[in-house]
Enzyme design. Structure first.
Site, short mmCIF file in Angstrom:
data_model
loop_
_atom_site.label_atom_id
_atom_site.label_comp_id
_atom_site.label_asym_id
_atom_site.label_seq_id
_atom_site.Cartn_x
_atom_site.Cartn_y
_atom_site.Cartn_z
N GLU A 404 0.82 -1.22 0.00
CA GLU A 404 0.00 0.00 0.00
C GLU A 404 0.85 1.27 0.00
OE1 GLU A 404 -0.78 -2.70 1.71
OE2 GLU A 404 -2.81 -3.18 1.04
N HIS A 473 -11.67 -5.14 9.16
CA HIS A 473 -12.27 -4.89 7.85
C HIS A 473 -13.59 -4.14 7.98
CE1 HIS A 473 -9.32 -7.86 6.62
NE2 HIS A 473 -9.68 -7.76 5.35
#
Ligand SMILES: Cc1ncc(C[n+]2csc(CCOP(=O)(O)OP(=O)(O)O)c2C)c(N)n1
Length: 677
Positions: A404, A473
Site C-alpha cells: 500500500e 475490515h
C-alpha cells in the site's frame, strides 16, 4: 600537464554534467562550504531548528548528477542540500529557505529539511526516513509517460533500508521495471546507532539484489567511481532495463544534525571517517594528476568562499515572510455549486457499476489517467468495481504488489508530473499501513511548495460494517482523513453521486480520497451518465422537512432516509435529510440551512465511532459559528466506541440503525412533536 583554469566552472550554481573532475571538485567544494556556512548561521541563531549537514557525502550527489541529464529528476532526504545544489538549485534561494525568508525556494515553508526546487529538477527533500523511494517510483512512471527519456535518482541513508516503505518501493520498482536509480548513501550511522548494530548483514545492496534488482557497492570516497556506476545505472534505466540500487559507502564526518554532540561515537570512529573525506581525496588527485596547481586550487577555493559569502549576504537581506502567507496554498479552493437532482427515470445500475462507468469515462477521455491497485486489473477488483477496464485499456490498468505504501507513493509521484493516477486501497483499514504517503507526503505538496506543485491523485477505498466482516475490515476512518488539511474527502451515497463525485475527484487539482460503502456496492439506483460534470464539494438535500435535520454521509444516508420515513409515518415528525457527500471541503452553509428549515434541531448520524467522529466537528462548528440557528442542543449518533465484532447480531447492537435514529430524534428533542402542534 596543468589543465587551464578556463575549465573551472564560471557559474558555481550550474549542475556539473559528464566526466569533469575539476567541475566535480568545484561543485563538491561549493556544497561543503555552503554546509559549513549553514552550520555557522545555525550557531549564530539565524537558522531556526536543526540542520543535517552532508559534509563528507558531497561526492554522492555530484557523482550521480554528473551522470544525469537536464530531463532527469532527483529526490533527497533531510540531508539533501547537496542534492539540491548539485541539481542546479541556486544557492541564494536555498540559503534564504534555510533562513526562513520570503524569497526562499519555498517561501519559508520548508526550512532546511523539506525544501523543494522542481524548476531545477530537484523534486525535494523528505523528512520521513525511507519515504522518498515510493515517491521516486511514481516520478519515474511520469517520466515514462512523458516519454522524453528522463529518469529519476533518489537518495536515502543506510537506516532507511530498514523501512517497510523502502522495501515496498524496491519491489514495486522491479515489478514495473521503472527507470530509477536508488542511491543508498551508507555513512554507516542511522542517526545515533551504527547500522551494524541493527542488522547482522549490513551489505545493503544485497537486499535489493535479493529482489532481483541490479545492485552494487561503490566506494564513495572516489567521486569518479560514483559517476561510472551512476552512468551505467542511467544507461540501464534509459534502455528499459529498469532500476538499479547503488550502495555508496561514505564517511559521516560530522554529527547527525547541527546540535549533535556525538556522545555515542568514539574518537577513533570519527577519525577514521575523516580520513575517508572524498573532497580531500579529490583535491589530492587533482594535484597529483596535475589537473590543477596548488595556486589554481587556492584561487578556486577563494572564489567559492567569495561566492558563499556573497550569497549569504544576499540571503540575509531577504525579508521575512508575511505571516498572513501561512494561511494560503493548503488546497485549491472550490466554489459551491447547484447540483442537478438525482435522476429518477434512468436505468438503475448497481453503485459499483456506476463507479466503473465513471472510471471508464475518465480512462477514455484523459490519456494521463492510470488505474492501479491490488487485484484491480485482471481480476477486476475484489468487488468487481474495476471489471473489464484492463481489457479496454491494457497496461494503463495494472495490478500491483500488495504494497500500500508503494501504491500511494507511486500515485503521488506520478501525479506531480502530469499523470492522473486513480488508485484503489482495497479496504480503508489497509490505508493505515501506508498513512505516511497520504498524510506526510501528498497532503504537504501544495502547501510546502507554495503552490508550485500539486498532487492531483485520486484514492478510492471502501469501508464500513457488513455481516461477518471482522474488526480489521469494518472501520469507518473518514475522521482521520478529514482531520488532515491538504486532502479533499468525499463519501458518495447514491449511484449518481458515486459517478459524479469520482469524476469531480479526477478533475480536481488536489489529492482526493473517496470512501465508498461496501454495503452499497450492489444497491441499484438510476444513473444518468450524461449529467453535467461537477466540482468537489457541496452537499445534497435528499429530503426537506420541518422538524429535525438529519445530517449524514455514506452508509448512514439510506439509514437516515429510512428513519425519516418512520418518523413521518409513525410519529408525525417531518425530517430533513442532508447528504453531506464531501467532508472536505465541508459545505457548512447547507448544514446551516438544513437546520434552519428544520426548527433549529440537528442530529448528525455516522457509522464511524462516536468519539472524535466527524459529527463532533459539525456540532462544534454549529456551536461556534451558527449557535443562533440552533433551537436545541445539536446531537450526534455514531457507532458506540467499541471494536467491531463479526457476528451480525452484535454488529447491529453497535452501529446506527434507522430505529436508533428515530429513537435519538425522539429522545433528544423531547418537544419535537409538541413543537409541531
Ligand atoms: C519514519 C521515520 N522514523 C524516524 C525518523 C527519525 N530519524 C530522522 S533521521 C534518522 C536516521 C536515518 O538514518 P539514515 O537513513 O542512515 O540516514 P542518515 O541520517 O545517515 O543520512 C532517524 C531515525 C524519521 N525522520 N522518520
Amino acid at each position: 600537464m596543468t589543465i587551464p583554469t578556463s575549465q573551472i566552472p564560471t557559474e558555481l550554481d550550474q549542475p556539473i554534467r559528464g566526466h569533469d573532475i575539476i567541475g566535480w571538485y568545484a561543485k563538491m567544494l561549493t556544497i561543503r562550504r555552503a554546509e559549513e556556512q549553514v552550520l555557522q548561521l545555525r550557531r549564530d541563531d539565524l537558522v531556526a531548528g536543526s540542520v543535517h549537514p552532508c559534509v563528507g557525502q558531497e561526492s554522492a550527489p555530484v557523482g550521480v548528477i554528473a551522470a544525469l541529464s537536464n530531463k532527469d529528476l532527483t529526490i533527497g532526504t533531510y540531508r539533501g542540500h547537496g542534492w539540491a545544489l548539485g541539481s542546479g538549485t541556486p544557492l541564494v534561494p536555498l540559503l534564504s529557505e534555510i533562513l526562513g525568508r520570503a524569497s526562499g525556494t519555498n517561501g519559508g515553508r520548508a526550512g532546511s529539511a523539506y525544501l523543494t526546487a522542481p524548476a531545477y529538477g530537484f523534486v525535494g527533500e523528505n523528512s520521513i526516513v525511507g519515504a522518498g523511494l515510493p515517491l521516486a517510483n511514481g516520478v519515474a512512471m511520469a517520466q515514462e509517460y512523458r516519454n522524453d527519456g528522463g529518469i529519476v535518482a533518489v537518495s536515502f541513508g543506510d537506516g532507511a533500508t530498514n523501512q517497510g516503505a523502502a522495501h515496498e518501493a524496491l519491489v514495486f520498482a522491479i515489478s514495473r521495471n521503472l527507470p530509477v536509480i536508488f542511491v543508498c548513501e551508507n555513512n554507516s550511522w542511522s542517526e545515533m546507532t551504527p547500522i551494524t548494530d541493527t542488522v547482522p548483514n549490513a551489505s545493503l545492496w544485497e537486499r535489493a539484489a535479493a529482489y532481483g534488482m541490479w545492485a552494487q557497492q561503490v566506494d564513495g570516497a572516489d567521486v569518479e567511481s560514483i559517476y561510472v556506476a551512476a552512468s551505467e545505472a542511467a544507461e540501464r534505466a534509459r534502455n528499459g532495463q529498469g532500476p538499479t540500487f547503488l550502495e555508496i559507502s561514505l564517511p559521516r564526518i560530522l554529527g547527525h544534525y547541527s546540535g549533535d554532540i556525538q556522545h555515542y561515537r568514539s574518537t577513533e570512529d570519527r577519525e577514521e571517517h575523516a580520513l575517508r573525506d572524498p573532497l580531500q581525496k579529490l583535491r589530492a588527485r587533482l594535484l597529483e594528476e596535475g589537473a590543477l596547481s596548488e595556486a589554481e586550487l587556492e584561487n578556486l577555493e577563494s572564489r567559492v568562499s567569495q561566492f558563499i559569502s556573497d550569497s549569504t549576504t544576499e540571503a540575509l537581506a531577504s525579508p521575512l515572510p508575511d505571516p498572513a502567507d501561512a494561511f494560503g496554498h493548503v488546497v485549491q479552493d472550490v466554489a459551491t455549486q447547484v447540483l442537478q437532482p438525482l435522476p429518477t427515470e434512468d436505468k438503475p445500475v448497481a453503485i459499483g457499476i456506476a463507479i466503473n462507468s465513471a472510471l471508464n469515462l475518465e480512462l477514455e477521455n484523459r490519456p494521463e489517467v492510470v488505474l492501479f491497485g491490488e487485484d484491480i486489473a485482471i481480476p477486476g477488483g475484489t468487488f468487481g468495481v474495476t471489471r473489464n477496464l484492463r481489457k479496454a485499456y491494457g497496461e494503463r490498468v495494472f495490478d500491483t504488489p500488495i504494497s500500500e505504501a508503494a501504491i500511494l507513493g507511486a500515485a503521488l509521484g506520478s501525479s506531480l508530473f502530469g499523470m492522473k493516477p486513480i488508485v484503489e486501497i482495497m479496504w480503508s483499514d489497509f490505508l493505515l499501513v501506508a498513512f505516511d504517503q497520504l498524510v506526510n507526503q501528498a497532503a504537504n505538496v501544495r502547501y510546502i511548495s507554495r503552490g508550485q506543485m500539486s498532487a492531483p491523485m485520486v484514492v478510492r477505498m471502501q469501508q464500513g460494517v457488513t455481516p461477518g466482516a471482522c474488526a480489521q475490515h469494518t472501520q469507518s476512518l473518514e475522521a482521520l482523513i478529514a482531520h488532515i488539511p491538504g486532502i479533499k474527502l468525499g463519501l458518495p451515497a447514491s449511484a449518481q453521486d458515486a459517478f459524479q463525485m469520482l469524476r469531480a475527484a479526477v478533475a480536481d487539482p488536489d489529492p482526493v480520497v473517496l470512501i465508498e460503502s461496501r454495503a452499497m456496492y450492489f444497491k441499484s439506483e438510476p444513473l444518468h451518465t450524461e449529467a453535467a460534470p461537477e466540482t468537489v464539494g457541496t452537499a445534497r438535500l435528499r429530503l426537506s422537512g420541518t422538524d429535525v435535520a438529519l445530517v449524514a454521509w455514506g452508509t448512514t444516508v439510506p439509514t437516515c432516509l429510512e428513519a425519516a420515513e418512520i418518523l413521518q409515518q409513525v410519529h408525525g415528525v417531518s425530517a430533513t435529510v442532508l447528504d453531506l457527500r464531501w467532508l472536505s471541503p465541508l459545505d457548512e452553509a447547507s448544514i446551516v440551512s438544513a437546520v434552519e428549515m428544520s426548527s433549529g434541531r440537528l442530529l448528525v448520524v455516522h457509522e464511524a465511532n462516536q468519539t472524535g467522529g466527524f459529527g463532533a466537528e459539525i456540532l462544534a462548528r454549529m456551536n461556534e459559528h451558527h449557535g443562533g440557528s440552533l433551537r436545541a442542543p445539536a446531537r450526534r449518533l455514531g457507532t458506540s466506541d467499541s471494536r467491531i465484532p463479526a457476528a451480525p447480531i452484535m454488529q447491529e447492537a453497535l452501529i446506527p440503525t434507522a430505529d436508533k435514529v428515530v429513537r435519538a430524534v425522539l429522545d433528544s428533542f423531547v418537544d419535537v412533536n409538541a413543537h409541531r402542534k
